[in-house]
Scaffold this active site. Structure first.
Site, PDB file in Angstrom:
ATOM      1  N   ASN A 234       2.472   0.370   6.685  1.00  0.00           N
ATOM      2  CA  ASN A 234       2.483   1.182   7.670  1.00  0.00           C
ATOM      3  C   ASN A 234       1.422   0.811   8.967  1.00  0.00           C
ATOM      4  O   ASN A 234       2.147   1.143  10.238  1.00  0.00           O
ATOM      5  CB  ASN A 234       3.678   2.187   7.667  1.00  0.00           C
ATOM      6  N   TYR A 235       0.952   0.782   8.466  1.00  0.00           N
ATOM      7  CA  TYR A 235      -0.387   0.883   9.749  1.00  0.00           C
ATOM      8  C   TYR A 235      -1.160  -1.191   9.462  1.00  0.00           C
ATOM      9  O   TYR A 235      -2.319  -0.335   8.677  1.00  0.00           O
ATOM     10  CB  TYR A 235      -1.655   2.080   9.544  1.00  0.00           C
TER      11      TYR A 235
ATOM     12  N   LYS B  79      -6.695  -7.154  -0.261  1.00  0.00           N
ATOM     13  CA  LYS B  79      -5.273  -7.314  -0.505  1.00  0.00           C
ATOM     14  C   LYS B  79      -4.334  -6.378   0.232  1.00  0.00           C
ATOM     15  O   LYS B  79      -4.287  -5.177   0.306  1.00  0.00           O
ATOM     16  CB  LYS B  79      -5.359  -7.359  -2.442  1.00  0.00           C
TER      17      LYS B  79
ATOM     18  N   THR C 184       2.813  -6.918   1.024  1.00  0.00           N
ATOM     19  CA  THR C 184       3.177  -7.834   1.335  1.00  0.00           C
ATOM     20  C   THR C 184       3.979  -7.774   2.446  1.00  0.00           C
ATOM     21  O   THR C 184       4.008  -8.927   3.384  1.00  0.00           O
ATOM     22  CB  THR C 184       3.802  -8.475   0.262  1.00  0.00           C
TER      23      THR C 184
ATOM     24  N   GLU D 148      -6.089   7.709  -0.509  1.00  0.00           N
ATOM     25  CA  GLU D 148      -4.791   8.379   0.794  1.00  0.00           C
ATOM     26  C   GLU D 148      -3.695   7.588   0.157  1.00  0.00           C
ATOM     27  O   GLU D 148      -2.963   6.519   0.537  1.00  0.00           O
ATOM     28  CB  GLU D 148      -5.315   7.917   2.165  1.00  0.00           C
TER      29      GLU D 148
ATOM     30  N   ARG E 294       5.516   7.370   8.605  1.00  0.00           N
ATOM     31  CA  ARG E 294       4.220   7.984   8.828  1.00  0.00           C
ATOM     32  C   ARG E 294       3.449   9.316   7.747  1.00  0.00           C
ATOM     33  O   ARG E 294       4.078   9.705   7.339  1.00  0.00           O
ATOM     34  CB  ARG E 294       3.560   8.593   9.691  1.00  0.00           C
ATOM     35  N   CYS E 295       2.034   8.162   7.094  1.00  0.00           N
ATOM     36  CA  CYS E 295       1.662   9.563   5.680  1.00  0.00           C
ATOM     37  C   CYS E 295       1.419  11.041   5.800  1.00  0.00           C
ATOM     38  O   CYS E 295       2.286  12.128   5.786  1.00  0.00           O
ATOM     39  CB  CYS E 295       0.577   9.384   4.667  1.00  0.00           C
TER      40      CYS E 295
ATOM     41  N   GLU F  85       9.403  12.575  -0.138  1.00  0.00           N
ATOM     42  CA  GLU F  85       8.766  12.092   0.453  1.00  0.00           C
ATOM     43  C   GLU F  85       9.648  10.889   1.147  1.00  0.00           C
ATOM     44  O   GLU F  85      10.143  10.168   0.355  1.00  0.00           O
ATOM     45  CB  GLU F  85       6.997  11.517   0.557  1.00  0.00           C
TER      46      GLU F  85
ATOM     47  N   ARG G  23      -3.540  11.484  11.244  1.00  0.00           N
ATOM     48  CA  ARG G  23      -5.230  11.449  10.173  1.00  0.00           C
ATOM     49  C   ARG G  23      -5.967  11.152  11.830  1.00  0.00           C
ATOM     50  O   ARG G  23      -7.709  12.106  11.551  1.00  0.00           O
ATOM     51  CB  ARG G  23      -4.918  10.183  10.347  1.00  0.00           C
TER      52      ARG G  23
HETATM   53  P1  NAP Z   1       2.352   0.690  -1.947  1.00  0.00           P
HETATM   54  O1  NAP Z   1       4.132   0.553  -2.363  1.00  0.00           O
HETATM   55  O2  NAP Z   1       2.238   2.160  -2.816  1.00  0.00           O
HETATM   56  O3  NAP Z   1       2.108  -0.370  -1.476  1.00  0.00           O
HETATM   57  C1  NAP Z   1       0.821   0.045  -1.267  1.00  0.00           C
HETATM   58  C2  NAP Z   1      -0.433  -1.015  -1.501  1.00  0.00           C
HETATM   59  O4  NAP Z   1      -0.365  -1.650  -3.119  1.00  0.00           O
HETATM   60  C3  NAP Z   1       0.439  -2.373  -1.223  1.00  0.00           C
HETATM   61  O5  NAP Z   1      -0.564  -3.225  -0.566  1.00  0.00           O
HETATM   62  C4  NAP Z   1       1.144  -3.266  -2.374  1.00  0.00           C
HETATM   63  O6  NAP Z   1       1.815  -4.429  -2.617  1.00  0.00           O
HETATM   64  C5  NAP Z   1      -0.247  -2.979  -3.431  1.00  0.00           C
HETATM   65  N1  NAP Z   1       0.692  -2.919  -4.918  1.00  0.00           N
HETATM   66  C6  NAP Z   1       1.568  -2.806  -5.441  1.00  0.00           C
HETATM   67  N2  NAP Z   1       1.384  -2.828  -6.758  1.00  0.00           N
HETATM   68  C7  NAP Z   1      -0.038  -2.662  -7.586  1.00  0.00           C
HETATM   69  C8  NAP Z   1      -0.590  -2.867  -7.860  1.00  0.00           C
HETATM   70  N3  NAP Z   1       0.712  -2.562  -9.763  1.00  0.00           N
HETATM   71  N4  NAP Z   1      -1.986  -3.069  -8.336  1.00  0.00           N
HETATM   72  C9  NAP Z   1      -2.137  -2.499  -7.070  1.00  0.00           C
HETATM   73  N5  NAP Z   1      -1.831  -2.614  -5.891  1.00  0.00           N
HETATM   74  C10 NAP Z   1      -0.129  -2.386  -6.462  1.00  0.00           C
HETATM   75  O7  NAP Z   1       2.907   1.899  -0.078  1.00  0.00           O
HETATM   76  P2  NAP Z   1       3.898   1.281   0.572  1.00  0.00           P
HETATM   77  O8  NAP Z   1       5.593   1.002   0.700  1.00  0.00           O
HETATM   78  O9  NAP Z   1       2.992   0.311   1.743  1.00  0.00           O
HETATM   79  O10 NAP Z   1       3.174   2.845   2.008  1.00  0.00           O
HETATM   80  C11 NAP Z   1       3.398   3.496   1.742  1.00  0.00           C
HETATM   81  C12 NAP Z   1       3.124   4.699   0.768  1.00  0.00           C
HETATM   82  O11 NAP Z   1       2.178   4.731   1.346  1.00  0.00           O
HETATM   83  C13 NAP Z   1       4.249   5.927   1.465  1.00  0.00           C
HETATM   84  O12 NAP Z   1       3.967   6.847   0.222  1.00  0.00           O
HETATM   85  C14 NAP Z   1       2.762   6.843   2.032  1.00  0.00           C
HETATM   86  O13 NAP Z   1       2.640   8.149   2.161  1.00  0.00           O
HETATM   87  C15 NAP Z   1       1.460   6.444   1.908  1.00  0.00           C
HETATM   88  N6  NAP Z   1       0.224   6.169   2.917  1.00  0.00           N
HETATM   89  C16 NAP Z   1      -0.753   7.130   2.501  1.00  0.00           C
HETATM   90  C17 NAP Z   1      -1.394   6.754   3.868  1.00  0.00           C
HETATM   91  C18 NAP Z   1      -2.711   7.897   4.016  1.00  0.00           C
HETATM   92  O14 NAP Z   1      -3.472   7.883   4.706  1.00  0.00           O
HETATM   93  N7  NAP Z   1      -2.301   9.222   3.126  1.00  0.00           N
HETATM   94  C19 NAP Z   1      -0.871   6.270   4.966  1.00  0.00           C
HETATM   95  C20 NAP Z   1      -0.553   5.061   4.503  1.00  0.00           C
HETATM   96  C21 NAP Z   1       0.811   5.391   3.687  1.00  0.00           C
HETATM   97  P3  NAP Z   1       2.604  -5.318  -2.319  1.00  0.00           P
HETATM   98  O15 NAP Z   1       3.030  -4.552  -0.275  1.00  0.00           O
HETATM   99  O16 NAP Z   1       2.376  -6.559  -2.492  1.00  0.00           O
HETATM  100  O17 NAP Z   1       3.527  -4.389  -3.528  1.00  0.00           O
HETATM  101  O1  G3H Z   2       0.469   6.515   7.329  1.00  0.00           O
HETATM  102  C1  G3H Z   2      -0.003   7.348   7.236  1.00  0.00           C
HETATM  103  C2  G3H Z   2      -1.991   7.790   8.715  1.00  0.00           C
HETATM  104  O2  G3H Z   2      -2.569   7.330   7.808  1.00  0.00           O
HETATM  105  C3  G3H Z   2      -1.041   8.115   9.513  1.00  0.00           C
HETATM  106  O3  G3H Z   2      -1.959   8.015  10.815  1.00  0.00           O
HETATM  107  O4  G3H Z   2      -1.103  10.233  11.854  1.00  0.00           O
HETATM  108  O5  G3H Z   2      -3.089   8.302  13.011  1.00  0.00           O
HETATM  109  O6  G3H Z   2      -0.478   8.139  12.240  1.00  0.00           O
HETATM  110  P1  G3H Z   2      -1.578   8.167  11.964  1.00  0.00           P
END
Ligand code: NAP
Ligand code: G3H
Length: 477
Positions: A156-157, A179, A182, A252, A285-286, A380, A440
Site C-alpha cells: 500500500n505504500y 523483498k 509482489t 508494523e 491504510r493501516c 480489518e 503515521r
Molecule cells: P501482507 O500480505 O502481509 O504482505 C506483506 C509482505 O509480506 C509482502 O511483501 C508479502 O509478499 C510478504 N510475505 C507474504 N508471505 C510471506 C511469508 N510467508 N514470509 C515472508 N514474507 C511474506 O500485507 P499486504 O497485503 O501487503 O498489506 C496489507 C496489510 O499490511 C494490512 O493488514 C495493513 O494493515 C498492514 N499494514 C500495516 C502498516 C503499519 O505500519 N502498521 C502499514 C501498511 C500496511 P507478497 O506480496 O509477495 O505476498
Molecule cells: O498503511 C499504513 C501506513 O503506515 C499509514 O501511513 O498514516 O501516513 O497513511 P499514513
C-alpha cells in the site's frame, strides 16, 4: 510498440534476470503492465551471502562516507519522482497526487534520517561511575550495526514503506536484503536502479523478488539474518516473529483504529475529518479509521453528516485524483463484501454504498448500527467501508476500543480536551489523536503498534536505533 516494463532483481551490484517471470497487472483495470524476475532458492542464498560479505567493509566506513552514498541515492531518487509516482498509480492504483506525495515524503524522510543520525547516533552515550561516589570508569556506549537485515514491505505504500526501512538500516552500517510486496514490486525495482547509479559498494543493497507464498518461508530460514523490519499483515508478522526469535525485529502490522465521538462536538467538522480518515486510498491504510464508536445521543446527527460527506467522495480512475479507487485485487474486494454482508445479517443498516461499480471498485460504504457480534466490528477490511457502533457511555466506548485484538491508533473527538486526555490514558493503543484522524506522520514521531498491531517502534529516530545494538568501551583509570 511494446510498452511493458520488466523489473529485474539486483544482487551484489548486478541486475539479475531469471527464467521465472511474474506478470504484474494494473490494479486500475487488470491489464498487464509488465513483469518481474522471480528468484530461486540459490539466488536468494546468494543475495544473503553477498550482503554478509559486504557488511564488514560497509560498517567500517566512516559515518560521513555512508551519508555521502545515501545522499547520492536520494538525488537520483528525487530526479525520477514523477516516473516513480506514475508507476505507483499504474501498478497499485493509488491516486496520482497521493503517489507523488508518497515519493516526496520518502525523499524528505531520507534527508531527515541523515540529520537525525548525525544528531542522535554517531556520538556515544557517556556514563561514569560517579553515582557510586568514585570516578574510576568512563563508559562510552555506541550504537553499532547488527549485520544483514531483511526488509519486507507491503503493497500500500510500496515506495515510502520500503525507503523508510532501507535507508535507516543502511545508514547505521548494516547491509540489506530487500523483498517488496509482489503488488508494487515493479515500482520497487526502480530503487535498485538508484543504488546502482549511486555506485554503492558491492552487496550492500540487494533486491530479491518473488511471491511471499512461494519464497517467504524459505527466506526466513536464512542463517545470515540478524534483523528484520517488516510491514504487512498480522498473520505474516507472527510467522516472522516465530521463525526469527531473539533477532532485532520490528513489525508494523494491521489495525482497527477507532474514532470515539463524544456528544459535545462540531458535527460538520468532525464528520468531514472522519470520512477523510476512513476512505482515503479506499481505506487501504493501516491507520485508516476502521470503526466509529459514537455516543447514542449524537449518533443520528453524526450518521446523517457522515453520509453527506461519503456521497461527496469522488470514485473512479486514480489518474483523475479521485478518493475511491479500485481495491488491490478481487480477493480483497470479496473480503470486504463478506464483512458487509455479515454485518447486515446481524441487523446493521447500510446507509450508503455497497455497490460494485467497476473493476474491483466498491462504492464507499457507510454501515450504521453495527453489532459487536458481527465480524465488521472486529476485523480489518482494508477497503472503503466504515462501520458505526453506537454506545450509551464513554466507558462502553473505551471497553469496545480495547476489546480489539489490534492496538495501532485511535482518535477521540470532543471539545473537552481534559476529558480526551483522561480517556486516552485508558486506551490500549500505540498513539491517540485528539480531534484528528490517526496517522503515521509526522515521520519524526515514533510509530507504535501494540497487541496484534505490531512489535517495536518505527519513525525517523526509532528506525535508526532499531537495527543497532549497544556496544560499550570502558576506560578504567
Ligand atoms: P501482507 O500480505 O502481509 O504482505 C506483506 C509482505 O509480506 C509482502 O511483501 C508479502 O509478499 C510478504 N510475505 C507474504 N508471505 C510471506 C511469508 N510467508 N514470509 C515472508 N514474507 C511474506 O500485507 P499486504 O497485503 O501487503 O498489506 C496489507 C496489510 O499490511 C494490512 O493488514 C495493513 O494493515 C498492514 N499494514 C500495516 C502498516 C503499519 O505500519 N502498521 C502499514 C501498511 C500496511 P507478497 O506480496 O509477495 O505476498
Ligand atoms: O498503511 C499504513 C501506513 O503506515 C499509514 O501511513 O498514516 O501516513 O497513511 P499514513
Amino acid at each position: 510498440m511494446n510498452n511493458k516494463l520488466h523489473g529485474l532483481a539486483y544482487i551484489n551490484n548486478k541486475f539479475i534476470d531469471t527464467d521465472k517471470k511474474i506478470s504484474i497487472n494494473s490494479a486500475i483495470d487488470g491489464t498487464e503492465i509488465g513483469s518481474i524476475s522471480a528468484l530461486n532458492k540459490e539466488q536468494i542464498d546468494f543475495a544473503f551471502e553477498s550482503a554478509h560479505k559486504a557488511f564488514y567493509k560497509w560498517s567500517f566506513l566512516n559515518f560521513d562516507q555512508r551519508i555521502e552514498y545515501i545522499l547520492k541515492f536520494a538525488e537520483f531518487f528525487l530526479e525520477d519522482k514523477e516516473v516513480i509516482a506514475n508507476l505507483i498509480t499504474k501498478e497499485i492504483g493509488k491516486s496520482y497526487p497521493d503517489a507523488l506525495t508518497e515519493v516526496i515524503r520518502s525523499y524528505e524522510y531520507i534527508i531527515a534520517t541523515v540529520e537525525m543520525y548525525k544528531k542522535e547516533l554517531v556520538n556515544p552515550i557517556i556514563y561514569d561511575d560517579s553515582i557510586h561516589g568514585i570516578k574510576n570508569k568512563i563508559g562510552k556506549f555506541y550504537h553499532v550495526p547488527i549485520g544483514v537485515v531483511l526488509a519486507i514491505s507491503p503493497f500500500n505504500y510500496p515506495i515510502n514503506l520500503s525507503i523508510a526501512k532501507i535507508i535507516p538500516t543502511l545508514l547505521v552500517g548494516n547491509t540489506i536484503v530487500f523483498k517488496p510486496a509482489t503488488y508494487g514490486s515493479l515500482v520497487c525495482s526502480l530503487i535498485a536502479k538508484y543504488f546502482d547509479k549511486a555506485n554503492f559498494p558491492e552487496g550492500v543493497f540487494n533486491l530479491v523478488m518473488g511471491k511471499g507464498s512461494e519464497i517467504g518461508d524459505y527466506i526466513l530460514t536464512n542463517r545470515r539474518i540478524e534483523g528484520v523490519t517488516f510491514t504487512g499483515s498480522t498473520d505474516i508478522g507472527k510467522k516472522i516473529a516465530k521463525a526469527l526469535p531473539a533477532k532485532n525485529i520490528v513489525l508494523e502490522l494491521g489495525g482497527k483504529d477507532a474514532a470515539i465521538v463524544l456528544d459535545d462536538i462540531d458535527i460538520k467538522k468532525v464528520a468531514k475529518e472522519i470520512v477523510k480518515g476512513a476512505f482515503n486510498f479506499s481505506g487501504q491504510r493501516c491507520t485508516a479509521i476502521k470503526r466509529v464508536i459514537v455516543l447514542d445521543s449524537i449518533a443520528d446527527n453524526l450518521v446523517e453528516e457522515l453520509k453527506n460527506n461519503v456521497l461527496d467522495l469522488k470514485i473512479g480512475n486514480p489518474f483523475d485524483g479521485v478518493d475511491i479507487i479500485p481495491l488491490i485485487d478481487n480477493k480483497s474486494l470479496n473480503y470486504v463484501l463478506d464483512l458487509i454482508n455479515d454485518a447486515i445479517a446481524h441487523n446493521a443498516n447500510v446507509i450508503t454504498g455497497n455497490k460494485v461499480v467497476g473493476y474491483n471498485l466498491l462504492e464507499p460504504t457507510l454501515v450504521d448500527n453495527v453489532s459487536t457480534k458481527s465480524r465488521l466490528a472486529w476485523e480489518e477490511p482494508f477497503g472503503p467501508v466504515l462501520p458505526v457502533i453506537r454506545v450509551k457511555t464513554i466507558q462502553e466506548a473505551i471497553s469496545i476500543t480495547n476489546a480489539s485484538n489490534f492496538g495501532l491508533q485511535a482518535s477521540i473527538f470532543t471539545n473537552n480536551i481534559e476529558k480526551a486526555k483522561l480517556i486516552a490514558r485508558y486506551l490500549n493503543v500505540g498513539t491517540i489523536n485528539i480531534n484528528k484522524s490517526p496517522s503515521r506522520g509526522p515521520d519524526i514521531f515514533p510509530f507504535i503498534g501494540v497487541k496484534d498491531s505490531g512489535f517495536g517502534v518505527q519513525g525517523i529516530v526509532d528506525s535508526l536505533k532499531a537495527m543497532t545494538r549497544i556496544k560499550g568501551i570502558v576506560e578504567n583509570n
